[in-house]
Every structure is written in structure tokens, then in C-alpha cells.
Design an enzyme around this catalytic site. Structure first.
Site, mmCIF file in Angstrom:
data_model
loop_
_atom_site.group_PDB
_atom_site.id
_atom_site.type_symbol
_atom_site.label_atom_id
_atom_site.label_comp_id
_atom_site.label_asym_id
_atom_site.label_seq_id
_atom_site.Cartn_x
_atom_site.Cartn_y
_atom_site.Cartn_z
ATOM 1 N N ARG A 1 27.419 39.705 20.301
ATOM 2 C CA ARG A 1 28.393 38.888 19.304
ATOM 3 C C ARG A 1 27.954 37.375 19.209
ATOM 4 N NH1 ARG A 1 31.560 42.847 21.456
ATOM 5 N NH2 ARG A 1 32.510 41.219 22.920
ATOM 6 N N GLU B 1 32.684 42.823 37.552
ATOM 7 C CA GLU B 1 33.866 43.274 38.490
ATOM 8 C C GLU B 1 33.454 44.423 39.423
ATOM 9 O OE1 GLU B 1 37.051 44.088 35.826
ATOM 10 O OE2 GLU B 1 38.515 44.567 37.252
HETATM 11 P P1 AMP Z 1 33.097 36.861 30.893
HETATM 12 O O1 AMP Z 1 34.192 37.619 31.584
HETATM 13 O O2 AMP Z 1 33.498 35.609 30.314
HETATM 14 O O3 AMP Z 1 31.864 37.003 31.222
HETATM 15 O O4 AMP Z 1 33.110 37.890 29.340
HETATM 16 C C1 AMP Z 1 32.090 38.369 28.791
HETATM 17 C C2 AMP Z 1 31.756 38.960 27.602
HETATM 18 O O5 AMP Z 1 32.756 39.910 27.401
HETATM 19 C C3 AMP Z 1 32.242 37.767 26.644
HETATM 20 O O6 AMP Z 1 31.026 37.314 26.256
HETATM 21 C C4 AMP Z 1 32.911 38.645 25.464
HETATM 22 O O7 AMP Z 1 31.963 38.844 24.274
HETATM 23 C C5 AMP Z 1 33.118 39.766 26.262
HETATM 24 N N1 AMP Z 1 34.781 39.923 26.325
HETATM 25 C C6 AMP Z 1 35.236 39.727 27.516
HETATM 26 N N2 AMP Z 1 36.649 40.023 27.549
HETATM 27 C C7 AMP Z 1 37.113 40.347 26.251
HETATM 28 C C8 AMP Z 1 38.079 40.386 25.554
HETATM 29 N N3 AMP Z 1 39.297 40.380 26.042
HETATM 30 N N4 AMP Z 1 37.931 40.565 24.050
HETATM 31 C C9 AMP Z 1 36.667 40.394 23.691
HETATM 32 N N5 AMP Z 1 35.821 40.127 24.219
HETATM 33 C C10 AMP Z 1 35.770 40.228 25.585
#
Ligand code: AMP
Length: 172
Positions: A59, A96
Site C-alpha cells: 500500500r 510476532e
Molecule cells: P508494522 O507493525 O508497523 O510493522 O506494520 C506493518 C504493516 O502492516 C504496515 O505497513 C501496514 O500496512 C500494515 N498494518 C499493520 N497493522 C495494521 C492495521 N491495524 N490496519 C491496517 N494495516 C496495518
């Protein structure tokens, strides 16, 4: 900003139980909202001398490519493993459960280029931290900022990114 927040849709328990997924598709399909997002990013970065906007799969590509066009600069893709055709640098990081990797082409940046990295959501910060490490370990570039559409404040992803400048358009 409240108008923009109103076009982000919460999807409970997607992709797995307990996650509230921030669905940006209503924002993208609304011409005023999508334009507002890109215009806001363009105004923020237009005088910063940015050479390359970096988009993180998948995205992140949507916003990074529109911003690169609006700024008249280049676009670099950080992708999941095995997608980029030329020689790559790779970074593996913990999730995770298990691990994941991201890649970038070895000739993605010129020396001392100014870059901004964009993604849609800052959640735990794992992906963006890996992306910053991938870029800063392999290239001499000036990382001006990492930018997000949405920051999920309660997950403290900002802390993980340390002292890198972070911009988030919307906070939840
Ligand atoms: P992160 O936990 O910051 O590494 O998140 C990884 C990727 O997962 C991000 O680039 C988002 O595109 C996606 N992502 C994580 N959590 C969400 C959420 N609650 N809603 C939408 N996208 C998410």
C-alpha cells in the site's frame, strides 16, 4: 483532517482476530480525499529537495508513486523477497510469529540523495525500522523523514523508530 479520518474504515478481526484493520480503500475511491492526502504530502516535502520517494510494498506504493509524480522526483520500491529482478540488498526482521524480509535494488539511490520513506500505517514499527536499516546500512543517503497516512498511537511504533523524524497525517 477529521474529514479524512471519517473515510478510513475499521474492519474488526481482519486479517486475524483481535486486529482492527484500517481500511484505506474508501479514502482512495473518494477523489477529494485522495487528492487532499497527496496535496498535503506535496506541500510538506516540496521545498525539501527530495530526490527519491521510497514506497514500501504494497500500500505504500500507492502514496509514494503519486507523491513522486507530484514532486517531480523519482520512486524507489522496497519489495517483498523475490519480486525485484535486478541485484538486491535484503533485510530480515522479526514478526510476532516468525520472520519476514524486504529487498531493494542495489542501484536504487545515488550518493547523498535526499529521500523520504512512505507507508500507509505505522503499527508496531517493525516494517519501517527494517526498511530504514536496509537503506541506511547499504547506501549513503540523507533520510529526511518517514511519513505515514495513519499512526496507531497505542502500539508505540514511534518508539521503535528511535530518533528518525516521523510524520503521521492522522492519529488513531
Ligand atoms: P508494522 O507493525 O508497523 O510493522 O506494520 C506493518 C504493516 O502492516 C504496515 O505497513 C501496514 O500496512 C500494515 N498494518 C499493520 N497493522 C495494521 C492495521 N491495524 N490496519 C491496517 N494495516 C496495518
Amino acid at each position: 483532517m477529521e474529514t479524512l479520518k471519517s473515510v478510513i474504515r475499521d474492519i474488526p478481526d481482519f486479517p486475524k482476530e483481535g486486529i482492527i484493520f484500517k481500511d484505506i480503500t474508501p479514502l482512495l475511491s473518494n477523489p477529494d480525499s485522495f487528492k487532499k492526502v497527496i496535496d498535503t504530502l506535496r506541500d510538506r516535502y516540496k521545498d525539501k529537495g527530495i530526490d527519491q520517494v521510497v514506497g514500501v510494498e504494497a500500500r505504500g506504493f500507492i502514496f509514494a508513486s503519486a507523491l513522486a509524480y507530484a514532486l517531480g522526483c523519482g520512486l524507489v520500491m522496497v519489495r517483498k523477497p523475490g519480486k525485484l529482478p535486478y541485484k538486491t540488498y535484503q533485510k530480515t526482521y522479526s514478526l510476532e510469529y516468525g520472520e519476514d524480509s524486504i529487498e531493494v535494488h542495489q542501484d536504487a539511490f545515488g550518493k547523498n540523495q535526499k529521500i523520504v520513506i512512505l507507508d500507509d500505517v505505522l503499527a508496531t514499527g517493525g516494517t519501517l525500522t527494517a526498511c530504514v536499516e536496509l537503506v541506511s546500512k547499504n547506501f549513503e543517503v540523507d533520510l529526511v523523514e518517514v511519513g505515514f497516512l495513519i499512526e496507531l498511537d497505542f502500539l508505540n511504533g514511534r518508539q521503535k523508530l528511535g530518533d528518525i523524524p516521523i510524520y503521521s497525517m492522522m492519529h488513531f
